[in-house]
Design a protein around this motif. Structure first.
Motif, PDB file in Angstrom:
ATOM      1  N   UNK A  82       0.821  -1.211   0.000  1.00  0.00           N
ATOM      2  CA  UNK A  82       0.000   0.000   0.000  1.00  0.00           C
ATOM      3  C   UNK A  82       0.858   1.265   0.000  1.00  0.00           C
ATOM      4  N   UNK A  83       1.951   1.233   0.748  1.00  0.00           N
ATOM      5  CA  UNK A  83       2.856   2.400   0.776  1.00  0.00           C
ATOM      6  C   UNK A  83       3.465   2.638  -0.604  1.00  0.00           C
ATOM      7  N   UNK A  84       3.860   1.565  -1.267  1.00  0.00           N
ATOM      8  CA  UNK A  84       4.418   1.691  -2.616  1.00  0.00           C
ATOM      9  C   UNK A  84       3.375   2.223  -3.588  1.00  0.00           C
ATOM     10  N   UNK A  85       2.152   1.719  -3.465  1.00  0.00           N
ATOM     11  CA  UNK A  85       1.069   2.169  -4.338  1.00  0.00           C
ATOM     12  C   UNK A  85       0.750   3.632  -4.101  1.00  0.00           C
ATOM     13  N   UNK A  92       2.917   9.325 -10.400  1.00  0.00           N
ATOM     14  CA  UNK A  92       2.445   9.090 -11.762  1.00  0.00           C
ATOM     15  C   UNK A  92       0.950   8.772 -11.776  1.00  0.00           C
ATOM     16  N   UNK A  93       0.089   9.744 -11.469  1.00  0.00           N
ATOM     17  CA  UNK A  93      -1.350   9.483 -11.409  1.00  0.00           C
ATOM     18  C   UNK A  93      -1.939   9.050 -12.754  1.00  0.00           C
ATOM     19  N   UNK A  94      -1.420   9.609 -13.853  1.00  0.00           N
ATOM     20  CA  UNK A  94      -1.945   9.231 -15.173  1.00  0.00           C
ATOM     21  C   UNK A  94      -1.622   7.770 -15.489  1.00  0.00           C
ATOM     22  N   UNK A  95      -0.416   7.373 -15.161  1.00  0.00           N
ATOM     23  CA  UNK A  95      -0.030   5.991 -15.405  1.00  0.00           C
ATOM     24  C   UNK A  95      -0.848   5.030 -14.556  1.00  0.00           C
ATOM     25  N   UNK A 128      -7.790   3.167  -2.347  1.00  0.00           N
ATOM     26  CA  UNK A 128      -8.679   2.026  -2.101  1.00  0.00           C
ATOM     27  C   UNK A 128      -9.001   1.295  -3.392  1.00  0.00           C
ATOM     28  N   UNK A 129      -9.202   2.052  -4.482  1.00  0.00           N
ATOM     29  CA  UNK A 129      -9.506   1.429  -5.764  1.00  0.00           C
ATOM     30  C   UNK A 129      -8.355   0.553  -6.232  1.00  0.00           C
ATOM     31  N   UNK A 130      -7.130   1.049  -6.117  1.00  0.00           N
ATOM     32  CA  UNK A 130      -5.965   0.269  -6.546  1.00  0.00           C
ATOM     33  C   UNK A 130      -5.681  -0.877  -5.574  1.00  0.00           C
ATOM     34  N   UNK A 131      -5.910  -0.636  -4.285  1.00  0.00           N
ATOM     35  CA  UNK A 131      -5.696  -1.705  -3.315  1.00  0.00           C
ATOM     36  C   UNK A 131      -6.631  -2.873  -3.596  1.00  0.00           C
TER      37      UNK A 131
END
Length: 231
Positions: A82-85, A92-95, A128-131
């Motif tokens: 989660x810290x890395x994410x 890099x929000x677009x990526x 949360x979405x990426x997690x």
């Protein structure tokens, strides 16, 4: 009149059921096997009970310690991910948006809808979405070390106390047979209940649990008889 459609699935019970069955099964098998081994060595009734109580306490503590260490390691891994994410979202929000979009495309959404869903979810709570969708981490299934340790200790103790109670009240001359039969009945019930709750074959669950339990008890009793005192 509208009716609400509800689906009943067994999968939601698999996690807690596996942990509870594992702990209780270990408690019964470990404690009953130790009691049978000590009893087969011609120990006194008091000595048998002391060994059984020690097995309960030591086993429960061992289960709690092992489960805590294991789940804490999982929790540490999740926190690191989660810290890395979180760093990647800041850099890099677009990526990251494109990465989430690609996940939804792979799940069957068309590109335009996938992009829209990714945008809305990231606006609401990007981490949360990426997690959830990239890392597979959710609040409901996240690692909880202390809760897991307590549950494991309690399930082991609940299983271990059953043969211990039988040993406490059974006459010494009938103790081995009483503990063996009672433990197998407990284990058969546990295996059948777990199988039924999980939607599997009840008979197969009963046979699997009882067979390996008989092997464990017989081996321990044989060792006790072989190296025990002669009266």
């Amino acid at each position: 009149m509208s009716t609400r459609h509800r689906e009943q699935h067994k999968l939601g019970t698999v996690g807690w059921l596996r942990a509870a069955v594992l702990g209780a099964n270990d408690g019964i098998v470990s404690t009953s096997s130790l009691i049978l081994g000590v009893a087969a060595s011609h120990a006194t009734h008091q000595g048998i009970l002391v060994a059984g109580i020690a097995s309960l306490v030591a086993g429960a503590m061992s289960m709690a310690t092992g489960e805590y260490i294991s789940v804490q390691s999982q929790a540490d891994t999740e926190q690191a991910a989660l810290a890395k994410e979180r760093d990647e979202l800041g850099e890099n929000p677009k990526g990251e948006h494109q990465e989430l979009t690609n996940i939804y495309i792979a799940r069957g959404l068309d590109a335009a809808l996938a992009k829209q869903v990714a945008s809305q979810l990231m606006t609401h709570d990007a981490l949360s979405a990426h997690a959830r969708d990239e890392l597979g981490i959710t609040e409901a299934f996240s690692a909880k070390p202390l809760q897991a340790a307590i549950a494991s200790a309690m399930s082991f103790a609940a299983g271990a106390v059953l043969p211990l109670l039988v040993a406490a009240f059974a006459p010494l001359e009938h103790l081995i047979l009483s503990v063996a039969i009672a433990s197998l009945i407990f284990l058969a019930f546990l295996g059948g209940l777990a199988a039924r709750t999980g939607g599997a074959s009840v008979l197969r669950g009963i046979l699997r649990v009882t067979f390996w339990s008989v092997v464990a008890m017989a081996a321990t009793a044989a060792i006790g008889a072989l190296f025990g005192t002669v009266v």
